[in-house]
Design a protein around this motif. Structure first.
Motif, PDB file in Angstrom:
ATOM      1  N   ALA A  40      21.060  18.010 107.569  1.00 12.60           N
ATOM      2  CA  ALA A  40      20.694  18.569 106.268  1.00 12.60           C
ATOM      3  C   ALA A  40      21.596  17.955 105.202  1.00 12.60           C
ATOM      4  O   ALA A  40      22.699  18.448 104.947  1.00 12.60           O
ATOM      5  N   PRO A  41      21.167  16.864 104.569  1.00 11.22           N
ATOM      6  CA  PRO A  41      21.992  16.247 103.529  1.00 11.22           C
ATOM      7  C   PRO A  41      22.007  17.084 102.254  1.00 11.22           C
ATOM      8  O   PRO A  41      21.041  17.784 101.938  1.00 11.22           O
ATOM      9  N   SER A  42      23.111  17.016 101.519  1.00 10.28           N
ATOM     10  CA  SER A  42      23.235  17.715 100.241  1.00 10.28           C
ATOM     11  C   SER A  42      22.549  16.883  99.168  1.00 10.28           C
ATOM     12  O   SER A  42      23.131  15.958  98.610  1.00 10.28           O
ATOM     13  N   PHE A 102      18.749  26.445  96.803  1.00  6.87           N
ATOM     14  CA  PHE A 102      20.078  27.055  96.901  1.00  6.87           C
ATOM     15  C   PHE A 102      21.118  26.151  97.569  1.00  6.87           C
ATOM     16  O   PHE A 102      22.269  26.542  97.723  1.00  6.87           O
ATOM     17  N   GLY A 103      20.722  24.958  97.973  1.00 10.68           N
ATOM     18  CA  GLY A 103      21.684  24.037  98.552  1.00 10.68           C
ATOM     19  C   GLY A 103      21.824  24.178 100.054  1.00 10.68           C
ATOM     20  O   GLY A 103      21.102  24.935 100.712  1.00 10.68           O
ATOM     21  N   ARG A 109      24.818  14.718  93.476  1.00 10.56           N
ATOM     22  CA  ARG A 109      25.191  14.035  92.240  1.00 10.56           C
ATOM     23  C   ARG A 109      25.064  14.943  91.028  1.00 10.56           C
ATOM     24  O   ARG A 109      25.748  14.765  90.023  1.00 10.56           O
ATOM     25  N   GLN A 110      24.163  15.916  91.102  1.00  9.60           N
ATOM     26  CA  GLN A 110      23.893  16.780  89.949  1.00  9.60           C
ATOM     27  C   GLN A 110      24.785  18.024  89.906  1.00  9.60           C
ATOM     28  O   GLN A 110      24.991  18.594  88.845  1.00  9.60           O
ATOM     29  N   GLY A 111      25.305  18.476  91.052  1.00  6.93           N
ATOM     30  CA  GLY A 111      26.198  19.622  91.041  1.00  6.93           C
ATOM     31  C   GLY A 111      26.074  20.472  92.287  1.00  6.93           C
ATOM     32  O   GLY A 111      25.116  20.369  93.046  1.00  6.93           O
ATOM     33  N   ASP A 112      27.066  21.341  92.493  1.00  5.92           N
ATOM     34  CA  ASP A 112      27.103  22.232  93.653  1.00  5.92           C
ATOM     35  C   ASP A 112      26.433  23.551  93.279  1.00  5.92           C
ATOM     36  O   ASP A 112      27.039  24.445  92.690  1.00  5.92           O
ATOM     37  N   VAL A 113      25.140  23.667  93.627  1.00 10.23           N
ATOM     38  CA  VAL A 113      24.382  24.862  93.253  1.00 10.23           C
ATOM     39  C   VAL A 113      24.764  26.082  94.076  1.00 10.23           C
ATOM     40  O   VAL A 113      24.388  27.208  93.726  1.00 10.23           O
TER      41      VAL A 113
END
Length: 286
Positions: free
Chosen positions: A106-108, A84-85, A112-116
């Motif tokens: 806590a890195p995102s 869930f990001g 690169r793939q998107g904001d879930v």
């Protein structure tokens, strides 16, 4: 807010997307609403907490970090997200650790793939997660460790990692990746599964290659991780002579630490958290 180009600040600055993520992810991911009444909120008073920008491979990714407002040479804990990001729950876990004297980051890792965090359900999130290469994740975690040493006031000779669900699997893999890691705690991370070019290994594949001891915390009633899988991992760890171990909470489902979801089990979550802190202390992450 003044307009700015999407990558205007360079790797050391906050890009516009980083700033947006820091705002949007302050709440809970859309896919996990409604939020349970059991949700824990840890105050930020006395802490330095919020999003920072982590330079990695010629660009930057956002990461939530929390640490005591004063002090240096802090032990470092990487906190690895669920699917869930980096939403409010992950941020709160960072603040809980910060209140105990840690620099928690806590890195995102899906940046690169998107904001879930904005996707409506798990069915929409899983195709995004499937495209995230393990190699990218390892590099982003390494970059977060480097940032902790250079900018965060962290002592990476006291480096730990913990992760939940998707992040639990990553915790095992990172323990096989980074020889400087002191210890890891994996919460109900999948131990085996279908291998892909992006995700070629599972924890069972690297049980003999762990460079740091991992404590696995699993639920006996986890519908997605059968006890047979846990038992195979336990046997592999034993065969490898590993210092890692797995604790099974007999009546706990998957996600038993996630206080914002119906799967939360307060007693098991508290017991697991105590075990995490003891594991870190016993293995030099304190």
């Amino acid at each position: 807010m003044p307009s700015m180009p999407s990558d205007s600040a360079g790797p050391q600055g906050l890009r516009r997307r980083d700033l947006l993520l820091g705002t949007l992810a302050a709440g809970f991911a859309a896919a996990v609403r409604p939020i349970a009444a059991s949700t824990i909120t840890t105050a930020a008073e006395g802490l330095t907490a919020g999003f920072v920008s982590i330079p990695v491979q010629g660009r930057s990714i956002p990461a939530y970090r929390a640490r005591p407002a004063a002090g240096t040479n802090l032990p470092v804990v990487l906190v690895v997200q669920e699917i869930f990001g980096v939403h409010a729950y992950l941020q709160d876990v960072c603040r809980r650790l910060a209140r105990l004297g840690y620099l928690a980051i806590a890195p995102s890792l899906f940046e690169r793939q998107g904001d879930v965090t904005k996707l409506p359900d798990i069915a929409a999130i899983l195709p995004v997660v499937a495209t995230v290469p393990d190699a990218q994740v390892m590099a982003d975690l390494d970059a977060s460790v480097a940032w902790a040493a250079s900018s965060g006031g962290g002592n990476i000779s006291k480096l730990g990692i913990t992760g939940f669900c998707w992040g639990g699997r990553i915790t095992w893999l990172y323990a096989a990746h980074n020889p400087k890691l002191a210890a890891g705690v994996a919460w109900y991370g999948r131990l085996e599964g279908t291998r892909t070019p992006e995700q070629p290994f599972y924890p069972l594949d690297v049980a003999a290659k762990l460079k740091a001891p991992v404590l696995g915390l699993y639920g006996g009633k986890d519908d997605g991780i059968p006890l047979e899988s846990v038992e195979r991992m336990q046997a592999a760890l034993k065969a490898a002579g590993s210092r890692s171990e797995i604790i099974v909470f007999p009546d706990a489902p998957h996600g038993f630490h996630a206080d914002f979801r119906p799967t939360y089990r307060a007693a098991d979550a508290a017991d697991g958290w105590k075990r995490l802190l003891s594991w870190f202390k016993a293995n030099g992450v304190a």
